[in-house]
Design a protein around this motif. Structure first.
Motif, PDB file in Angstrom:
ATOM      1  N   HIS A 179       0.828  -1.210   0.000  1.00  0.00           N
ATOM      2  CA  HIS A 179       0.000   0.000   0.000  1.00  0.00           C
ATOM      3  C   HIS A 179       0.859   1.254   0.000  1.00  0.00           C
ATOM      4  O   HIS A 179       0.642   2.170  -0.815  1.00  0.00           O
ATOM      5  CB  HIS A 179      -0.926  -0.008   1.217  1.00  0.00           C
ATOM      6  CG  HIS A 179      -1.717   1.253   1.381  1.00  0.00           C
ATOM      7  ND1 HIS A 179      -2.790   1.571   0.560  1.00  0.00           N
ATOM      8  CD2 HIS A 179      -1.581   2.301   2.258  1.00  0.00           C
ATOM      9  CE1 HIS A 179      -3.280   2.744   0.920  1.00  0.00           C
ATOM     10  NE2 HIS A 179      -2.568   3.208   1.949  1.00  0.00           N
ATOM     11  N   GLU A 180       1.853   1.307   0.882  1.00  0.00           N
ATOM     12  CA  GLU A 180       2.688   2.503   1.022  1.00  0.00           C
ATOM     13  C   GLU A 180       3.528   2.753  -0.221  1.00  0.00           C
ATOM     14  O   GLU A 180       3.795   3.910  -0.581  1.00  0.00           O
ATOM     15  CB  GLU A 180       3.598   2.375   2.251  1.00  0.00           C
ATOM     16  CG  GLU A 180       2.873   2.393   3.586  1.00  0.00           C
ATOM     17  CD  GLU A 180       2.202   3.733   3.858  1.00  0.00           C
ATOM     18  OE1 GLU A 180       2.715   4.770   3.380  1.00  0.00           O
ATOM     19  OE2 GLU A 180       1.155   3.737   4.545  1.00  0.00           O
ATOM     20  N   LEU A 181       3.961   1.693  -0.891  1.00  0.00           N
ATOM     21  CA  LEU A 181       4.814   1.845  -2.072  1.00  0.00           C
ATOM     22  C   LEU A 181       4.017   1.789  -3.377  1.00  0.00           C
ATOM     23  O   LEU A 181       4.600   1.771  -4.466  1.00  0.00           O
ATOM     24  CB  LEU A 181       5.898   0.760  -2.083  1.00  0.00           C
ATOM     25  CG  LEU A 181       6.910   0.821  -0.920  1.00  0.00           C
ATOM     26  CD1 LEU A 181       7.931  -0.308  -1.045  1.00  0.00           C
ATOM     27  CD2 LEU A 181       7.619   2.176  -0.881  1.00  0.00           C
ATOM     28  N   ASP A 182       2.694   1.761  -3.261  1.00  0.00           N
ATOM     29  CA  ASP A 182       1.809   1.769  -4.439  1.00  0.00           C
ATOM     30  C   ASP A 182       2.138   0.609  -5.374  1.00  0.00           C
ATOM     31  O   ASP A 182       2.337   0.786  -6.584  1.00  0.00           O
ATOM     32  CB  ASP A 182       1.932   3.108  -5.188  1.00  0.00           C
ATOM     33  CG  ASP A 182       0.806   3.319  -6.186  1.00  0.00           C
ATOM     34  OD1 ASP A 182      -0.266   2.721  -6.004  1.00  0.00           O
ATOM     35  OD2 ASP A 182       1.017   4.071  -7.168  1.00  0.00           O
ATOM     36  N   LEU A 183       2.168  -0.586  -4.823  1.00  0.00           N
ATOM     37  CA  LEU A 183       2.505  -1.782  -5.598  1.00  0.00           C
ATOM     38  C   LEU A 183       1.273  -2.597  -5.992  1.00  0.00           C
ATOM     39  O   LEU A 183       1.399  -3.681  -6.549  1.00  0.00           O
ATOM     40  CB  LEU A 183       3.454  -2.675  -4.789  1.00  0.00           C
ATOM     41  CG  LEU A 183       4.830  -2.081  -4.472  1.00  0.00           C
ATOM     42  CD1 LEU A 183       5.604  -3.006  -3.553  1.00  0.00           C
ATOM     43  CD2 LEU A 183       5.613  -1.797  -5.746  1.00  0.00           C
ATOM     44  N   GLY A 184       0.100  -2.072  -5.693  1.00  0.00           N
ATOM     45  CA  GLY A 184      -1.117  -2.793  -6.048  1.00  0.00           C
ATOM     46  C   GLY A 184      -1.624  -3.649  -4.899  1.00  0.00           C
ATOM     47  O   GLY A 184      -1.158  -3.545  -3.767  1.00  0.00           O
ATOM     48  N   GLU A 185      -2.572  -4.517  -5.216  1.00  0.00           N
ATOM     49  CA  GLU A 185      -3.177  -5.376  -4.205  1.00  0.00           C
ATOM     50  C   GLU A 185      -2.368  -6.656  -4.036  1.00  0.00           C
ATOM     51  O   GLU A 185      -1.743  -7.146  -4.974  1.00  0.00           O
ATOM     52  CB  GLU A 185      -4.613  -5.734  -4.608  1.00  0.00           C
ATOM     53  CG  GLU A 185      -5.556  -4.536  -4.673  1.00  0.00           C
ATOM     54  CD  GLU A 185      -5.791  -3.916  -3.307  1.00  0.00           C
ATOM     55  OE1 GLU A 185      -5.822  -4.676  -2.312  1.00  0.00           O
ATOM     56  OE2 GLU A 185      -5.936  -2.680  -3.233  1.00  0.00           O
ATOM     57  N   VAL A 186      -2.390  -7.182  -2.815  1.00  0.00           N
ATOM     58  CA  VAL A 186      -1.769  -8.474  -2.539  1.00  0.00           C
ATOM     59  C   VAL A 186      -2.812  -9.556  -2.791  1.00  0.00           C
ATOM     60  O   VAL A 186      -3.856  -9.586  -2.133  1.00  0.00           O
ATOM     61  CB  VAL A 186      -1.271  -8.549  -1.075  1.00  0.00           C
ATOM     62  CG1 VAL A 186      -0.656  -9.919  -0.796  1.00  0.00           C
ATOM     63  CG2 VAL A 186      -0.270  -7.441  -0.797  1.00  0.00           C
ATOM     64  N   SER A 187      -2.550 -10.432  -3.746  1.00  0.00           N
ATOM     65  CA  SER A 187      -3.527 -11.447  -4.124  1.00  0.00           C
ATOM     66  C   SER A 187      -3.655 -12.519  -3.047  1.00  0.00           C
ATOM     67  O   SER A 187      -2.731 -12.764  -2.265  1.00  0.00           O
ATOM     68  CB  SER A 187      -3.116 -12.103  -5.453  1.00  0.00           C
ATOM     69  OG  SER A 187      -1.936 -12.871  -5.278  1.00  0.00           O
ATOM     70  N   ASN A 188      -4.795 -13.183  -3.000  1.00  0.00           N
ATOM     71  CA  ASN A 188      -5.008 -14.282  -2.066  1.00  0.00           C
ATOM     72  C   ASN A 188      -4.035 -15.418  -2.336  1.00  0.00           C
ATOM     73  O   ASN A 188      -3.571 -16.083  -1.407  1.00  0.00           O
ATOM     74  CB  ASN A 188      -6.452 -14.781  -2.156  1.00  0.00           C
ATOM     75  CG  ASN A 188      -7.450 -13.794  -1.576  1.00  0.00           C
ATOM     76  OD1 ASN A 188      -7.136 -13.057  -0.636  1.00  0.00           O
ATOM     77  ND2 ASN A 188      -8.650 -13.765  -2.133  1.00  0.00           N
ATOM     78  N   GLU A 189      -3.730 -15.626  -3.610  1.00  0.00           N
ATOM     79  CA  GLU A 189      -2.770 -16.669  -3.992  1.00  0.00           C
ATOM     80  C   GLU A 189      -1.400 -16.400  -3.373  1.00  0.00           C
ATOM     81  O   GLU A 189      -0.729 -17.313  -2.878  1.00  0.00           O
ATOM     82  CB  GLU A 189      -2.651 -16.727  -5.516  1.00  0.00           C
ATOM     83  CG  GLU A 189      -1.702 -17.808  -6.013  1.00  0.00           C
ATOM     84  CD  GLU A 189      -1.578 -17.805  -7.525  1.00  0.00           C
ATOM     85  OE1 GLU A 189      -0.883 -18.693  -8.058  1.00  0.00           O
ATOM     86  OE2 GLU A 189      -2.166 -16.903  -8.177  1.00  0.00           O
ATOM     87  N   PHE A 190      -1.008 -15.130  -3.385  1.00  0.00           N
ATOM     88  CA  PHE A 190       0.277 -14.752  -2.819  1.00  0.00           C
ATOM     89  C   PHE A 190       0.266 -14.926  -1.303  1.00  0.00           C
ATOM     90  O   PHE A 190       1.246 -15.390  -0.705  1.00  0.00           O
ATOM     91  CB  PHE A 190       0.598 -13.304  -3.181  1.00  0.00           C
ATOM     92  CG  PHE A 190       1.952 -12.836  -2.707  1.00  0.00           C
ATOM     93  CD1 PHE A 190       3.110 -13.352  -3.260  1.00  0.00           C
ATOM     94  CD2 PHE A 190       2.055 -11.894  -1.691  1.00  0.00           C
ATOM     95  CE1 PHE A 190       4.357 -12.928  -2.825  1.00  0.00           C
ATOM     96  CE2 PHE A 190       3.299 -11.463  -1.248  1.00  0.00           C
ATOM     97  CZ  PHE A 190       4.447 -11.991  -1.818  1.00  0.00           C
ATOM     98  N   LYS A 191      -0.833 -14.552  -0.666  1.00  0.00           N
ATOM     99  CA  LYS A 191      -0.949 -14.709   0.790  1.00  0.00           C
ATOM    100  C   LYS A 191      -0.818 -16.179   1.190  1.00  0.00           C
ATOM    101  O   LYS A 191      -0.146 -16.509   2.174  1.00  0.00           O
ATOM    102  CB  LYS A 191      -2.287 -14.156   1.277  1.00  0.00           C
ATOM    103  CG  LYS A 191      -2.445 -12.654   1.135  1.00  0.00           C
ATOM    104  CD  LYS A 191      -3.823 -12.227   1.636  1.00  0.00           C
ATOM    105  CE  LYS A 191      -4.066 -10.748   1.390  1.00  0.00           C
ATOM    106  NZ  LYS A 191      -5.419 -10.336   1.826  1.00  0.00           N
TER     107      LYS A 191
END
Length: 249
Positions: free
Chosen positions: A190-202
């Motif tokens: 969020h802070e670095l404006d990298l987009g959303e963290v996907s559920n797959e990645f989590k």
């Protein structure tokens, strides 16, 4: 071995980029431990142009690695990690102007004792008789190194601000990462404006952490007294840096 408790190493797992910098003439802890004053003297003579030359070769190594990685795509992000980058942020930013930085913050007393332990374990791998390593000398070296990194980091950040080229950077507290890794990652994105963290990645991160627990090779136990250091000494060297970044001492 003791090093695996302190800093697990596996040829199939992520590792710090120190080995890339060593090919650029940047030495390891064991060399600086033997003559830290000489290292500080050498570092003070390095111009921004000298540092840029080092990072240009560092960049070329990364390009070669990625060129031979058939699974790599330009949509992927390359994550690199090494505390020594704090010493040479000016050259790093000039060579990688679009880099995004995660600045990890930890209690100075914990950093000093943990870093001392890591230095001792690293030096022991190349020392002819590890049992003769002087813990007090290790402690002095570690604290001096940390103080140098903190001072140069603060100097560079002040210079960047004055020049109007402050890097894209987020401060992350070590305790927050340990308490909730997923939330810490989401905050970074969020802070670095990298987009959303996907559920797959989590899910992937959760599974990785289950397989690679922090204590899988044993507990990394360390304390200041073991290396002849005191809380007062550490705060004298790192107190300004810690207060500036609101790190609980």
């Amino acid at each position: 071995t003791n090093l695996m408790k302190v800093h697990p190493i596996d040829m199939t797992q992520p590792e710090e980029c120190l080995f890339l910098l060593r090919r650029c003439g940047w030495d390891g802890y064991w060399t600086r431990y033997l003559d830290h004053d000489a290292f500080r003297s050498w570092l003070s003579t390095q111009t921004t142009q000298d540092v840029e030359e080092m990072y240009n070769f560092y960049k070329k190594q990364l390009q070669l690695i990625l060129y031979h990685d058939k699974n790599y795509t330009h949509k992927q992000r390359l994550v690199l990690k090494l505390s020594e980058h704090m010493l040479t942020l000016d050259g790093l930013l000039n060579v990688f102007p679009h880099a995004k930085f995660v600045h990890l913050l930890r209690k100075p007393t914990q950093v000093a004792s943990s870093f001392s332990s890591m230095v001792r374990s690293s030096v022991a791998t190349v020392y002819h008789d590890p049992h003769r390593i002087d813990n007090r000398r290790v402690g002095r070296f570690a604290l001096s190194t940390l103080s140098l990194m903190a001072d140069r980091f603060q100097t560079h950040m002040a210079m960047f601000q004055q020049e109007g080229k402050t890097p894209s950077m987020v401060n992350v507290y070590y305790d927050d990462v340990i308490a909730d890794p997923i939330n810490a990652i989401e905050s970074i994105y969020h802070e670095l404006d990298l987009g959303e963290v996907s559920n797959e990645f989590k899910v992937a991160v959760t599974e990785y952490l289950k397989m690679h627990t922090q204590t899988r090779f044993g507990h990394h136990q360390h304390c200041l007294e073991e290396f002849g250091l005191t809380r007062e000494e550490v705060l004298r060297e790192l107190g300004d840096y810690s207060r500036y970044h609101c790190i609980q001492c």
